[in-house]
Design an enzyme around this catalytic site. Sequence first.
Site, short mmCIF file in Angstrom:
data_model
loop_
_atom_site.label_atom_id
_atom_site.label_comp_id
_atom_site.label_asym_id
_atom_site.label_seq_id
_atom_site.Cartn_x
_atom_site.Cartn_y
_atom_site.Cartn_z
N THR B 28 18.99 -3.72 12.92
CA THR B 28 17.88 -3.87 12.91
C THR B 28 17.00 -4.56 11.74
O THR B 28 17.63 -4.36 11.08
CB THR B 28 17.24 -2.18 12.96
OG1 THR B 28 17.82 -1.50 13.94
CG2 THR B 28 15.68 -2.03 13.10
N GLU B 61 28.97 -8.04 10.71
CA GLU B 61 28.47 -9.12 10.41
C GLU B 61 29.32 -10.10 9.68
O GLU B 61 29.28 -11.34 9.59
CB GLU B 61 27.13 -9.02 9.42
CG GLU B 61 25.98 -8.44 10.31
CD GLU B 61 26.17 -6.90 10.33
OE1 GLU B 61 27.03 -6.26 9.76
OE2 GLU B 61 24.85 -6.33 10.76
N ARG B 111 14.83 -7.89 6.20
CA ARG B 111 14.75 -6.59 6.02
C ARG B 111 14.85 -6.19 4.67
O ARG B 111 15.73 -6.80 4.08
CB ARG B 111 15.43 -5.99 7.13
CG ARG B 111 15.77 -4.77 6.74
CD ARG B 111 16.71 -4.01 7.92
NE ARG B 111 17.35 -2.91 7.44
CZ ARG B 111 18.23 -2.02 7.96
NH1 ARG B 111 18.57 -2.55 9.56
NH2 ARG B 111 18.82 -1.02 7.64
N ASN B 1004 22.42 3.85 17.91
CA ASN B 1004 21.26 3.71 17.15
C ASN B 1004 20.27 2.28 17.06
O ASN B 1004 19.08 2.40 17.05
CB ASN B 1004 21.71 3.99 15.44
CG ASN B 1004 20.36 4.27 14.54
OD1 ASN B 1004 19.38 4.98 14.70
ND2 ASN B 1004 20.51 3.54 13.39
#
Lengths: 334, 1204
Positions: B28, B61, B111, B1004
Amino acid sequence: MDLFTRYMGLDLRNPFIASASPVSEKLDAIRRLEDAGAAGVVLFSLFEEQVRSETEALERWGTAGADSHGEAASYLPKPDAYDVGPAEYLELIRRAHEAVDIPIFGSLNGVTDEGWTGFAADMQQAGAAGIELNVYYIPTEMYRTGRHVEEQYLDVLRAVRSSVTIPIAMKIAPYFSSIASMAGELDRTGVDALVLFNRFYQPDFDIENRRVVPSVELSRPDEIRLPLMWIAILYGRLRASLAATTGVHGPNEAIKYLMAGADVVMTTSALLREGPSFLNRTVAQMTAWMERKGYSSLKQLRGCMSHESVEDPTAFVRANYIRTLGSHQPTGSW
Amino acid sequence: MRTILDGNEAAAWVAYRVNEICAIYPITPSSTMGELADQWASEGVPNIWGTVPRVVEMQSEAGAAGAVHGALQTGALTTTFTASQGLLLMIPNMFKIAGELTPAVFHVAARSIAAQALSIFGDHSDVMAVRTTGWAMLCSGSVQEAHDLALIAQSSTLESRIPFIHFFDGFRTSHEVSTIEMLSEDQVRAMIADELVYAHRARALSPDHPVIRGVAQNPDVYFQARETVNPFYDRTSAAVQGAMDRFAALTGRQYRLFDYFGAPDADRAIVMMGSGAGTARETVEYLNERGARVGVVQVHLFRPFSAADLLAALPETVRAIAVLDRTKEPGGAGEPLYQDVVTAFAEAQASGARRTVPAIVGGRYGLSSKEFTPAMVRAVLDNLSATQPKNHFTVGITDDVTHTSLPWDPAFVIEDPERAGCIFYGLGADGTVGANKNSIKIIGETAAGHAQGYFVYDSKKSGSRTVSHLRFGPRPIRSAYLVQRATFIACHQFSFLDKVDMLREATDGSVFLLNSPFGPDEVWDALPGPVQETIVRKRIRLYVIDANAVAAEAGLPGRTNTIMQTCFFALSGVLPADEAVGRIKDAIRKTYGRKGRELIDRNFAAVDQALARLHEVVVPATAAGHALPPTVPADAPAFVRDVTAAMIAGRGDDLPVSALPADGTYPTATSKWEKRNVSDEVPVWLPEVCIQCGNCALVCPHAAIRARYYESAALGSAPEGFASAPLSGRGFPNLRYTLQVAVEDCTGCALCVEACPARSLEAAGVRAINMAPKAPVLERERRNFTYFETLPENKPDDVEASLVRGAQYLTPLFEFSGACAGCGETPYLKALSQLFGDRLLVANATGCSSIYGGNLPTTPWSVNRDGRGPAWANSLFEDNAEFGLGFRLSLDKHHDEAIELLGALDPLLPVGLGREIVDAPQATPSEVDRQRARVERLRAALATLDDRRARRLLTLAEHLVRRSVWIVGGDGWAYDIGYGGLDHVLAAGRNVNILVLDTEVYSNTGGQASKSTPRGAVAKFAAGGKGGRKKDLGLMAVAYGDVYVAQIAMGASPQQTLDALIEAEAYDGPSLVIAYSHCIAHGLDMRQGLSQQKLAVDSGHWPLYRYRPAAGARTRPEFLLESQPPSVPLTAYAYNEIRYRMLRFTNADEAKRLMDLAQQDVLQRQGVYRAMADRYPPAAVRGQGVPGSQVEAPSRVAEPTLAS
């Protein structure tokens, strides 16, 4: 032996049609049915509720939780990209139509007018040679009269008639107050064949767990009598073809149905149990029987035991009923 | 072409078209970019060269960056999408990719980085953490820019050979939907020079022209070699400006490295980047129209930093500059952009290029998506007018500790009066956000209009509140902040009126649309007084509709979205009503066209009925409604009253710095203070039918069902209507049993009803617990629950806690979480908390369980009456096993040291106490309790000693009581990103327990495939169906030999679940328990979650087993295969779930192929397990054989489980 027959305006090589069952879910099975001698295949039923519940499930559970948390706008790939509906079914019709030479009939079990007409038109477009309307309807409402029920059948037929040009068969239940009258009305409304009869699956109770359990039982040979009687009674009195279904487990039942006046006989239970070889065997046995009896074509046989052909037509009606009752003597310890 | 997109799609659309490979991983707020790439690839969408890019999901990642590096080295144009911690994991490869001068673009939805807490929201902390990697950094401030600069970045990287991070603000840009001009494929093609692509390819590793890359260098040459790249960096800013100019020629949209907006003779200016620049530009224009001379520089190219271009962008007249950074660099001389600007001016002055340097101050704003409004922009500019402007300031918060913050005037609002501002309050599940996105599309795609939508979600996954902020107007909308002046406000949930001040932004004469069960003549009296007062004072026009009734009548129960949307169009005047209705219907047709006519008709009926049932309310002249209820009860702890309550009420922005803990430490047991009342239906208990089996209490995901037994005398003080029954079982004539529902905490999932095996003798459909409307029982059950809480807690040693029937009495120390209704994970955590809660430490991997387990304002991990309860922490996603191992190492070390000190101090302690403590068994709860008593005696004795060692032992004595370390996380962690660590921790042999809450998908972040995702299922990142088989994590762990491994499914066998958890905890070594967790991401009726678990087991998809290593008295390992051979085909399980069924709609042949393979997988795995079970049979089989199903008939429920 000339086993040719005509059903709903279609010429068939013999009177055996594989009726709607899970057998026809696969293209390969349809090919094997053709190889085994089936003159046509009615595909398994497309249930409108199934399509609708699939649609609703996709809408409801496929988008559950969407747009309610910052980390996940949704939890499954976009349902918009998915083609829900009878696509799989129509594809099977299309592919079966291309793969075999015998006619493929779509079987439609609708709920709404739109479901009936929309899916029927889709089936025609996909290459169905005809459509069997499987009206599975249990009127449970106390206000609904018999006439209401009859009207529902006729409405469905009218609606589908107006949306397709291919022949339409209607599979009906035996629970009309006047089957002959109903058959006549359907005939006048444009049905191309009547399939007698639909067997309603009656649920059972699991008394241990106090649950209603769906119960599907395969037909037995002695179940042919109800359709047999009505085919014999209706034979020669309708424009529409007559198809016998229920209880065909060997050549005897088929011969009886044909003698009563059926244009075709349909079989499910025996196919499910024995596989496609049932058809080879039954056609061969029936042919042998006909030869033994001196028949050279099915035409000679068909209807020979119908209401209008037998010596004593009362055998089909009340006088016979009285005799039948009287024939039962108690065997228990009375 | 004008269209409506969000920032993620705008960027991904370009990235997908100009690359050949996308290596992806979810995080996210960037996940959508990868999802879209995967979806487009599965649909066969080609890139600009006519070929479909290959999209591959990696295990982390770090893995994605490695794959990208490799693909780049072998010549493919390659990209990835990430954010936050994900970007940090890419750092090592980023240095390499840049060092090797490799063209590539990473698209980042910027973020916050987890520090004192995790935050999924937006700021520049992540990108600023990688500014030393050598990547160029190009920043977009809007959805349009995210689209355009994605292409400019790609063009520039190919030309410069410097890799680019293209970033934009997480959520504010990534999730904002906005009207933009889409690029055409031709425009994209024109920006990408094929010869540069071929040059990239020519540099690829190839055995046909071999080279070696990635050599090791020594002190002799490394330094010089590092300096070889300078010319490339020197040319980059010109390459970017060149690309921007070519882009302008193609599209008419001109960008500069530093875009200046404002007065040409400005005296003050702001320098900043990202979405806040739009707000600053809007404010600057507003102020200049009123006589000010101010400006703003929007930085697009942050790295390489072109000082000359910055200086050229700023008017010479500027005498004071505020540099705003959306990040924090604790201990630094200032934040990064500030430092660069200062350096640029200082160098210019030093070199003589400038004679004077303006005053330059730096400040922080907008961390973690904190609002940044025109009022704050003005405050920053006002600060520059001061004689001594405050430096290193903050804006947007109140810092009452180090006093960094600038004051701002909330009344300064500059919303364009020609623009409609609309706010909608909805419930997560009611489709409000979806309908608003649709409205924006409808309006934004009209010729003249511009539209913007931004959506605010709360932190809970069930019963969550959404707030949609929509703007519509004739001019482009640059306001990157929530609507401050609303002409239309809609409340889609009547119950919100008591909780949220939703008319705060309403303008005079605005419209308030209320979805109300009360009609136009009754509604006024039902409104809270403060709401009435605002309506009267602001002369608000109030309209009501009973959308729930209209929806139900249209056959769309609960789906009020189109109804409220229709009312919005009817009332807002944004579009002519007829046109709007026509467009809504078009949209409905488009949405449902492929899904069935029936749904279209129902929605049409809802639209038509909406207009017929919408009524204006005659507003009285005065207000006289009820007062608002307090957010939390008066008896809540001080922190909850003063801090938590503000967050619950949506006033967290008002909390000053001093209100918050400095180190991220918060009290547990706070969820009980937030009565969310999210369900209109709750379970109601029928004592006369109940067999007291405990199934409902065990499976309740929110711990909203409690069981307790007590002396019948306690009923004397019970409130009226408090239900009880004689305790079943022989020999307890004076004991009563009560099953109490916490109706205000129930989410209405009905799992309890499904789990109930008891049925009424009179009506087979009635069980011992049944769902019923809440309103009639609310007051009674609220009283009952309060009373129930006063009953004595049943102690673990008083019940047979290892049986379901006994475990129900243990107080859950995990309660009322924000998990989805019907969550399949939380029952396991609750069980853990019941069994070991008073000595439990939880290391929790990032994911669903860390969000419902640890997201403020309130958290579910709780305490018992003694104040003991689980201590919980989340480190990261990737390191959780190691984090938990650290717990164990520390506990073991402190335990050992305590034992050492105990030995040393033995002569000074009461005789025998030390030996007693060391030798004490601590296997059962009562043994642990007795040990606690001994330790208390020890503490008392130590307190009397004046001895350095005694003081030291006092700090360690608690470690003499057995501790239970559980490492908890989902399959994304255990199977993928954290697998290396998990594997190492299993191998390390320490006494840790690992619980994998296996939903077979990254739940999630929205359902991306993990290596646990089964073959044949569709998931995001596997839109074409997961082709490979599910990883058998359990069997891999079994291979170690000394790891306790269990695979459990509560819905199939609650008893086996308890057995496994207890055994795992008792095993003195590493344990791995893999728990089947049904999930909303399966596309499943969650009410059927438990029966679906049973089908997972019955079909062989999820065999139940326990592997017990040789240990203690057990001289050889045992493998207990505890589920029967598959008794139903896999399809009987799988096709209950949309995740499997979807593939049949898109690709029936592939669906069949994969399902056939998956069925073979089942049989093959069954064979392996059977062989294991035969090879390692149990030494002694439990009396009852295979544990019973969760729907056991009463006769099979275990016999009385209370200890005699």
